[in-house]
Motif scaffolding. Sequence first.
Motif, mmCIF file in Angstrom:
data_model
loop_
_atom_site.group_PDB
_atom_site.id
_atom_site.type_symbol
_atom_site.label_atom_id
_atom_site.label_comp_id
_atom_site.label_asym_id
_atom_site.label_seq_id
_atom_site.Cartn_x
_atom_site.Cartn_y
_atom_site.Cartn_z
ATOM 1 N N ASN A 62 -67.837 0.442 -83.125
ATOM 2 C CA ASN A 62 -67.322 -0.571 -82.225
ATOM 3 C C ASN A 62 -68.236 -0.733 -81.337
ATOM 4 O O ASN A 62 -68.541 -2.432 -81.056
ATOM 5 C CB ASN A 62 -66.139 0.030 -81.532
ATOM 6 C CG ASN A 62 -64.999 0.228 -82.778
ATOM 7 O OD1 ASN A 62 -64.714 -0.761 -83.345
ATOM 8 N ND2 ASN A 62 -64.403 1.279 -82.447
ATOM 9 N N ARG B 245 -70.442 -3.401 -83.291
ATOM 10 C CA ARG B 245 -69.923 -4.891 -83.402
ATOM 11 C C ARG B 245 -70.250 -5.636 -82.086
ATOM 12 O O ARG B 245 -70.266 -6.811 -82.022
ATOM 13 C CB ARG B 245 -68.313 -4.411 -83.946
ATOM 14 C CG ARG B 245 -67.673 -5.847 -83.692
ATOM 15 C CD ARG B 245 -66.321 -5.700 -84.419
ATOM 16 N NE ARG B 245 -65.495 -4.409 -83.965
ATOM 17 C CZ ARG B 245 -64.705 -3.983 -84.753
ATOM 18 N NH1 ARG B 245 -64.059 -4.630 -85.588
ATOM 19 N NH2 ARG B 245 -63.720 -2.933 -84.079
ATOM 20 N N ASN B 246 -69.768 -4.758 -81.046
ATOM 21 C CA ASN B 246 -69.759 -5.570 -79.702
ATOM 22 C C ASN B 246 -71.187 -6.064 -79.406
ATOM 23 O O ASN B 246 -71.271 -7.074 -78.688
ATOM 24 C CB ASN B 246 -69.119 -4.655 -78.529
ATOM 25 C CG ASN B 246 -68.613 -5.504 -77.663
ATOM 26 O OD1 ASN B 246 -67.861 -6.411 -77.861
ATOM 27 N ND2 ASN B 246 -68.888 -5.261 -76.347
ATOM 28 N N TYR C 249 -71.465 -9.119 -81.092
ATOM 29 C CA TYR C 249 -70.525 -10.281 -80.432
ATOM 30 C C TYR C 249 -71.116 -10.678 -79.161
ATOM 31 O O TYR C 249 -71.417 -12.038 -79.038
ATOM 32 C CB TYR C 249 -69.309 -9.441 -80.031
ATOM 33 C CG TYR C 249 -68.350 -10.308 -79.196
ATOM 34 C CD1 TYR C 249 -67.777 -11.461 -80.017
ATOM 35 C CD2 TYR C 249 -68.319 -10.191 -77.952
ATOM 36 C CE1 TYR C 249 -66.880 -12.110 -79.094
ATOM 37 C CE2 TYR C 249 -67.486 -10.745 -77.072
ATOM 38 C CZ TYR C 249 -66.740 -11.925 -77.622
ATOM 39 O OH TYR C 249 -65.977 -12.666 -76.843
ATOM 40 N N TYR D 24 -68.963 -4.699 -89.721
ATOM 41 C CA TYR D 24 -68.825 -4.398 -88.238
ATOM 42 C C TYR D 24 -69.843 -5.640 -87.628
ATOM 43 O O TYR D 24 -69.344 -6.277 -86.642
ATOM 44 C CB TYR D 24 -69.178 -3.040 -87.746
ATOM 45 C CG TYR D 24 -68.028 -2.165 -87.818
ATOM 46 C CD1 TYR D 24 -66.931 -2.093 -86.613
ATOM 47 C CD2 TYR D 24 -67.773 -1.625 -88.753
ATOM 48 C CE1 TYR D 24 -65.987 -1.516 -86.686
ATOM 49 C CE2 TYR D 24 -66.713 -0.690 -88.753
ATOM 50 C CZ TYR D 24 -65.909 -0.611 -87.955
ATOM 51 O OH TYR D 24 -64.647 0.526 -87.958
ATOM 52 N N ASP E 64 -68.155 -8.940 -88.625
ATOM 53 C CA ASP E 64 -67.033 -9.440 -87.713
ATOM 54 C C ASP E 64 -67.450 -9.688 -86.160
ATOM 55 O O ASP E 64 -66.980 -10.510 -85.694
ATOM 56 C CB ASP E 64 -66.088 -8.184 -87.715
ATOM 57 C CG ASP E 64 -64.839 -8.222 -87.170
ATOM 58 O OD1 ASP E 64 -64.126 -9.123 -87.669
ATOM 59 O OD2 ASP E 64 -64.365 -7.340 -86.322
ATOM 60 N N GLY E 65 -68.268 -8.985 -85.690
ATOM 61 C CA GLY E 65 -68.687 -9.290 -84.244
ATOM 62 C C GLY E 65 -69.313 -10.769 -84.185
ATOM 63 O O GLY E 65 -68.959 -11.329 -83.394
ATOM 64 N N LYS F 222 -66.330 -13.355 -84.571
ATOM 65 C CA LYS F 222 -65.614 -13.392 -83.444
ATOM 66 C C LYS F 222 -66.111 -14.260 -82.369
ATOM 67 O O LYS F 222 -65.450 -14.831 -81.570
ATOM 68 C CB LYS F 222 -65.296 -12.001 -83.053
ATOM 69 C CG LYS F 222 -64.185 -11.263 -83.905
ATOM 70 C CD LYS F 222 -63.734 -9.924 -83.392
ATOM 71 C CE LYS F 222 -62.704 -9.206 -84.185
ATOM 72 N NZ LYS F 222 -62.589 -8.004 -83.725
#
Length: 559
Positions: A170, A173-174, A177, A221, A224-225, A228
């Motif tokens: 996580n 991923r962030n 992002y 991941y 996805d980041g 987004k």
Amino acid sequence: MCKLIKYWLIVIALQFCVSSYAQSPEIKIDLKQEIGTMKPVWAWFGYDEPNYTYMKDGKKLLSEIAALSPVPVYVRTHSLLVTGDGSAALKWGSTNAYTEDNKGNPIYNWRIIDSIFDTYVSRGMKPLAQIGFMPEALSTHPVPYRHYWKPGDPYTDIITGWAYPPKDYNKWRNLVYEWVKHSVERYGQKEVESWYWEVWNEPNGHYWKGTREEFFKMYDYAADGLKKALPTAKIGGINIAGTRGKGAQEWTNDFIKHCISGINYATGKKGSPMDAILFHAKGWPKLVDGTVRMDMAPQLNDIETGFKLTMLYPETKDLPIIIGESDPEGCAACGMATNPENAYRNGIMYSSYTAASFARKYILADQTKANFLGAVSWSFEFENQPWFYGFRDLATNGVDKPVLNVFRMFGMMSGTRLNVVSNRMYPVEDILKSSVRGTQSDIGALASKDSKSAAIMVWNYHDDDKPGPTEIVNLFIENIPSKKASLTIYLIDKENSNSYEVWKKMGSPQNPTQQQIEVLEKSGKLKNISAKKIKIRDNKTVVALKMERQAVALVKLEW
């Protein structure tokens, strides 16, 4: 009896003449025989050491690369997320983009990444942005982290804590992002939409210390980041090494299948974003009886395999293909002092290999119908290193090497690609089997035309770094839509567009004077050896080129 002997002597003489004539180099270009778009697939470059980007010679070379191309150049570099103080070293770089406080909370610092991307964007260049490698605070195996590799050391010494999976997906991923969100805020959505993003490098080799499934999870991941932060951002993978090998093909097929129909580790849904396919292609030079012998076959087989793999799936056959690294061999920072087979890098052998190999990349794309977008030449510069040390680079201490002039030639080719007929150009099928090992050299061409010009690149290449005959190449150009034209010839050989030979004649100084540096800089530029007005009769002309072994010429016709 005498008449019979005389008859056979005449027959043998005629056969010898016919044979000799057949081997005299002739290249024919018909300006009406169009075969496709002259895509600037060469306008992609990359390197290991990101911190060289904003240093003195790095900025100078990037300005030259940007200037030679009529389209934006894409740049790929490693270690954009590696932890460290930003000091540059061989096979090492860092940005300190991600650290954590003593409670484990993320701290983002984009200062060094911004200085890298600012250098590109301010020159009209675009990142092929590599999401990697693992920050120290996120690594599952952070110690040891910083390496101190040098030429001659085992290559695996570079593999440290940055090569491991994240301990918190996580947070991984962030991180992506926040990076992409920051990029949009700094450069604008339209600009970032024009970039390509990719995750990691050669996961089937030394660069990844996790499992295949862990890599797919990390990719999911990261993607996805990215999506987004910017749903229209383009991401791809997987920059596999040794694409022609069975294991590499298994990795690539598994990755494609995962992106098409696998369960996404980050979202739980079907599939994962895949906007481009990336793989690597490398040749394999050797030292044979003290002489460098190149080998283009492995590189072209990697490319053919990657193209064919992409065409196997309806979901991928139209995707852009980027050869993430495409080079004569695999270690840019291994100099010729420790790796004598790399002695090709300073002189014109690197130039002719580049010309001859890129021409075959176009042919392989034509044959497979692959959507070939670009091939990254993993060659840049090495700051504050010995002059002409034998790194795989485009310039040394701010002085351009001969190979950069091939890209200057490519920069003058645009519009439509033309069919080439040469009686001395090796068929691509032969090179896939055994490279260029025949008794005669490979004399071929790559040709293009625009509305009021044509450009024809001609090379005289052989795998063996041995002297060969200088030959007169007759270039026949047909269907020229004018009665007069300007003819300009550019040449790379031992006497032209060649800073290395000039440096050697100076006595190979490691501390050249300012006056010597100015001479070297001038000699490193692409030299125009002839410029004149010509009359065109019957829409045809013939250009005779004097080509020594390993020379490359560009004939520019404008009307």
